[in-house]
Design a protein around this motif. Structure first.
Motif, short mmCIF file in Angstrom:
data_model
loop_
_atom_site.label_atom_id
_atom_site.label_comp_id
_atom_site.label_asym_id
_atom_site.label_seq_id
_atom_site.Cartn_x
_atom_site.Cartn_y
_atom_site.Cartn_z
N MET A 1 -29.09 -15.80 81.53
CA MET A 1 -27.90 -14.81 81.93
C MET A 1 -27.88 -13.92 80.39
SD MET A 1 -24.41 -14.29 80.55
CE MET A 1 -23.83 -16.22 80.37
N LEU A 2 -27.82 -14.85 79.36
CA LEU A 2 -27.85 -14.42 78.00
C LEU A 2 -29.21 -13.10 77.85
CD1 LEU A 2 -26.54 -17.31 75.96
CD2 LEU A 2 -25.15 -15.21 76.42
N GLU A 3 -30.22 -13.82 78.20
CA GLU A 3 -31.48 -12.67 78.13
C GLU A 3 -31.28 -11.57 78.73
OE1 GLU A 3 -34.72 -15.04 79.17
OE2 GLU A 3 -34.42 -16.66 77.44
N LYS A 4 -30.80 -11.46 79.90
CA LYS A 4 -30.54 -10.26 80.69
C LYS A 4 -29.51 -9.49 80.06
CE LYS A 4 -33.44 -11.38 83.89
NZ LYS A 4 -34.68 -10.70 83.93
N ASP B 1 -17.78 -16.15 76.21
CA ASP B 1 -17.27 -16.88 75.00
C ASP B 1 -18.09 -17.21 74.07
OD1 ASP B 1 -16.63 -20.11 74.20
OD2 ASP B 1 -15.28 -19.74 75.97
N TYR B 2 -17.36 -17.53 72.91
CA TYR B 2 -17.97 -17.66 71.63
C TYR B 2 -18.83 -19.00 71.33
CZ TYR B 2 -16.35 -13.58 69.08
OH TYR B 2 -15.99 -12.23 68.82
N LYS B 3 -19.01 -19.65 72.49
CA LYS B 3 -19.46 -21.03 72.39
C LYS B 3 -20.90 -20.52 72.65
CE LYS B 3 -19.51 -21.89 77.47
NZ LYS B 3 -18.93 -22.84 78.47
N HIS B 4 -21.45 -19.51 73.27
CA HIS B 4 -22.68 -18.84 73.32
C HIS B 4 -23.33 -18.16 72.15
CE1 HIS B 4 -22.57 -19.75 77.59
NE2 HIS B 4 -21.36 -18.72 77.65
N TYR C 1 -27.52 -15.50 69.23
CA TYR C 1 -28.32 -15.27 68.05
C TYR C 1 -29.90 -15.53 68.32
CZ TYR C 1 -29.65 -15.48 62.99
OH TYR C 1 -30.33 -15.05 62.02
N ASN C 2 -30.24 -16.61 68.68
CA ASN C 2 -31.41 -16.89 68.95
C ASN C 2 -32.32 -16.07 69.87
OD1 ASN C 2 -31.39 -19.12 66.81
ND2 ASN C 2 -30.60 -20.38 68.32
N LYS D 1 -32.88 -12.84 68.02
CA LYS D 1 -33.78 -12.95 66.84
C LYS D 1 -35.11 -13.36 67.02
CE LYS D 1 -34.96 -16.59 63.29
NZ LYS D 1 -34.50 -17.75 62.74
N HIS D 2 -35.30 -13.66 68.43
CA HIS D 2 -36.82 -13.92 69.04
C HIS D 2 -37.21 -12.41 69.54
CE1 HIS D 2 -39.97 -15.44 71.41
NE2 HIS D 2 -39.57 -14.85 72.43
N ILE D 3 -36.23 -11.77 70.35
CA ILE D 3 -36.64 -10.45 70.88
C ILE D 3 -37.00 -9.31 69.69
CG2 ILE D 3 -35.81 -8.52 71.95
CD1 ILE D 3 -33.84 -10.16 73.86
N LEU D 4 -36.10 -9.32 68.70
CA LEU D 4 -36.44 -8.51 67.57
C LEU D 4 -37.40 -8.85 66.74
CD1 LEU D 4 -32.65 -7.51 66.77
CD2 LEU D 4 -34.21 -6.27 67.99
N ALA D 5 -37.78 -10.08 66.36
CA ALA D 5 -38.94 -10.53 65.54
C ALA D 5 -40.05 -10.22 66.33
CB ALA D 5 -38.85 -12.08 65.34
#
Length: 142
Positions: A88-91, A119-122, A127-128, A131-135
């Motif tokens: 879900m986060l990747e999409k 939720d901020y628990k994500h 972040y990761n 970080k992966h997509i942009l790097a």
């Protein structure tokens, strides 16, 4: 309770919108199989973003081939939920980045979470992912 005729072929379930006050035993995003038919229950007062998050999460379960069995160990269930959340986060990250004409040099993770009503628990997972997509694409950092 409102039943949607909109059935996702990937999720293979009927989406049912319910009122929490009238059906307190149901949970938002709950998936049940009743008489061989799959249903996903979504609170009727959710925003379209929150409902979308739930559907993407359920789509993640399908993508990874998860099964919902009562005999799974707690650690196995946590792993499946984490994988579905990551999907879900990747999409959502792809959707966020599609608003830019170029790869941004900075991503405000809190703004991302707020925009998609997550939720901020994500935070760390989001972040990761960024970080992966942009790097991978440009070497940018968060």
């Amino acid at each position: 309770m409102e039943r949607s005729d909109d059935i996702s072929s990937e999720i293979e379930a009927t989406i049912v919108y319910f009122n929490k006050d009238e059906h307190a035993f149901l949970r938002d995003g709950m998936k049940l199989t009743i008489k061989g038919e799959n249903y996903i229950f979504i609170e009727i007062n959710n925003s379209s973003k929150k409902s979308g998050n739930i559907l993407l999460h359920e789509q993640g379960h399908c993508y990874y081939g998860h099964t919902h069995l009562n005999c799974h160990a707690f650690g196995w269930k946590n792993r499946q939920e984490h994988e579905a959340n990551m999907y879900m986060l990747e999409k959502r990250a792809d959707e966020w980045l599609s608003k830019y004409d170029w790869e941004p040099e900075f991503v405000d993770i809190e703004a991302f979470l707020d925009y998609f009503e997550l939720d901020y628990k994500h935070y760390n997972d989001a972040y990761n992912i960024f970080k992966h997509i942009l790097a991978q694409n440009s070497g940018a950092i968060l």
